[in-house]
Design a protein around this motif. Structure first.
Motif, short mmCIF file in Angstrom:
data_model
loop_
_atom_site.label_atom_id
_atom_site.label_comp_id
_atom_site.label_asym_id
_atom_site.label_seq_id
_atom_site.Cartn_x
_atom_site.Cartn_y
_atom_site.Cartn_z
N LEU A 280 0.84 -1.19 0.00
CA LEU A 280 0.00 0.00 0.00
C LEU A 280 0.88 1.24 0.00
N ALA A 281 0.36 2.32 -0.53
CA ALA A 281 1.13 3.57 -0.58
C ALA A 281 1.31 4.13 0.82
N PRO A 282 2.42 4.85 1.05
CA PRO A 282 2.66 5.45 2.37
C PRO A 282 1.80 6.68 2.56
N PRO A 283 1.76 7.24 3.79
CA PRO A 283 1.02 8.48 4.03
C PRO A 283 1.62 9.62 3.21
N VAL A 284 0.79 10.56 2.82
CA VAL A 284 1.26 11.73 2.08
C VAL A 284 0.76 13.00 2.77
N TYR A 285 1.51 14.09 2.59
CA TYR A 285 1.19 15.36 3.25
C TYR A 285 1.41 16.51 2.27
N SER B 157 13.21 17.36 5.24
CA SER B 157 14.67 17.38 5.36
C SER B 157 15.38 17.64 4.05
N GLY B 158 14.72 17.28 2.93
CA GLY B 158 15.38 17.40 1.63
C GLY B 158 16.33 16.27 1.34
N HIS B 159 16.43 15.29 2.24
CA HIS B 159 17.34 14.15 2.06
C HIS B 159 16.56 13.03 1.35
N ASN B 160 16.73 12.95 0.03
CA ASN B 160 15.90 12.06 -0.77
C ASN B 160 16.04 10.59 -0.39
N GLU B 161 17.27 10.14 -0.12
CA GLU B 161 17.46 8.74 0.22
C GLU B 161 16.75 8.38 1.53
N LYS B 162 16.85 9.25 2.51
CA LYS B 162 16.19 9.00 3.78
C LYS B 162 14.67 9.07 3.63
N ILE B 163 14.20 9.97 2.78
CA ILE B 163 12.76 10.08 2.52
C ILE B 163 12.25 8.80 1.86
N ASP B 164 13.00 8.29 0.86
CA ASP B 164 12.60 7.05 0.20
C ASP B 164 12.55 5.89 1.19
N ALA B 165 13.55 5.82 2.08
CA ALA B 165 13.59 4.76 3.09
C ALA B 165 12.39 4.87 4.03
N TRP B 166 12.06 6.10 4.44
CA TRP B 166 10.91 6.32 5.33
C TRP B 166 9.62 5.89 4.64
N ARG B 167 9.48 6.26 3.37
CA ARG B 167 8.26 5.90 2.64
C ARG B 167 8.12 4.39 2.50
N PHE B 168 9.22 3.72 2.25
CA PHE B 168 9.16 2.26 2.15
C PHE B 168 8.75 1.64 3.48
N GLU B 169 9.36 2.11 4.55
CA GLU B 169 9.03 1.58 5.88
C GLU B 169 7.55 1.83 6.21
N GLU B 170 7.07 3.01 5.85
CA GLU B 170 5.66 3.33 6.11
C GLU B 170 4.73 2.48 5.24
N SER B 171 5.15 2.19 4.01
CA SER B 171 4.36 1.32 3.14
C SER B 171 4.22 -0.07 3.74
N VAL B 172 5.34 -0.59 4.23
CA VAL B 172 5.32 -1.91 4.85
C VAL B 172 4.43 -1.90 6.10
#
Length: 232
Positions: free
Chosen positions: A175-180, A197-212
């Motif tokens: 499922l898709a992660p939360p969006v704001y 934060s502007g840190h794309n890699e960390k944002i991608d990791a957060w989105r994946f974790e939230e999706s899971v």
């Protein structure tokens, strides 16, 4: 892509294809949807398209001849990759199937009605049978609109953001992660700091974790065999 939809209630399909993304797809010349009134292929004063079932029982059955005439007329004009029948006992529609159908060129969708269509239509013409869920609608029109919408939006160029469809729920089995969006602080409810934060890699990791996490909470069946849940 061209999608021809065969129906006994064409008015039900006027709205979905004259607005929003589907209308934009046609305006761009990327997709074309044409709705065909089955009664135009019926004979007799009353343009009958249904009849009683052999063997008795409640409900009417869509007749062979009008459907066959309509499909034959369409096939005489062009080749079709699929002739789909919308029916409760078809294969359950999902994102994987939508992806596959989006690669096709021309598709016919037959909308079921009454107690269904004469079995000989299914045997002779239908290449794929689709259901959108384990429930029964009054007819296949709304289901056909769902399929067409899910498929057409995947065609390159239909969405303004080419990557948008690739991040939809179910594309990767999650499922898709939360969006704001703005404001960052609404009545004390703040957007997660990582998204600012502007840190794309960390944002991608957060989105994946939230999706899971969201998938595990709401649709744990999707995670089976993925090794993303402890004890899997």
């Amino acid at each position: 892509m061209r999608i021809d939809i065969i129906t006994v209630v064409p008015g039900l399909l006027e709205g979905p294809f004259s607005h929003s993304i589907l209308k934009r797809a046609e305006d761009k010349g990327l997709a074309m949807v044409r709705v065909h009134n089955l009664r135009e292929y019926a004979v007799g004063k009353h343009k009958q398209v249904d009849d009683y079932a052999f063997g008795g029982g409640a409900g009417m059955v869509m007749m062979v001849e009008p459907i066959a005439k309509c499909i034959d007329a369409l096939k005489a004009e062009r080749e079709y990759d699929e002739v789909i029948y919308m029916t409760p006992d078809g294969q359950t529609f999902d994102q994987h199937m939508a992806n596959s159908l989006s690669l096709k060129g021309n598709i016919i969708i037959l909308c079921g009605h009454y107690k269904g269509v004469d079995e000989r239509i299914r045997q002779k013409y239908i290449t794929k049978e689709i259901s959108i869920g384990d429930f029964v609608l009054s007819g296949g029109e709304l289901a056909a609109a769902v399929v067409a919408d899910a498929v057409i939006r995947l065609i390159p160029g239909v969405l303004n953001d080419e990557t948008s469809a690739l991040t939809d729920s179910f594309q990767d089995g999650l499922l898709a992660p939360p969006v704001y969006t703005r404001p960052a602080d609404y009545e004390g409810m703040k957007v997660p700091d990582i998204l600012l934060s502007g840190h794309n890699e960390k944002i991608d990791a957060w989105r994946f974790e939230e999706s899971v996490r969201r998938t595990q909470e709401r649709r744990p069946d999707l995670l089976k065999g993925k090794g993303l849940v402890s004890g899997d």
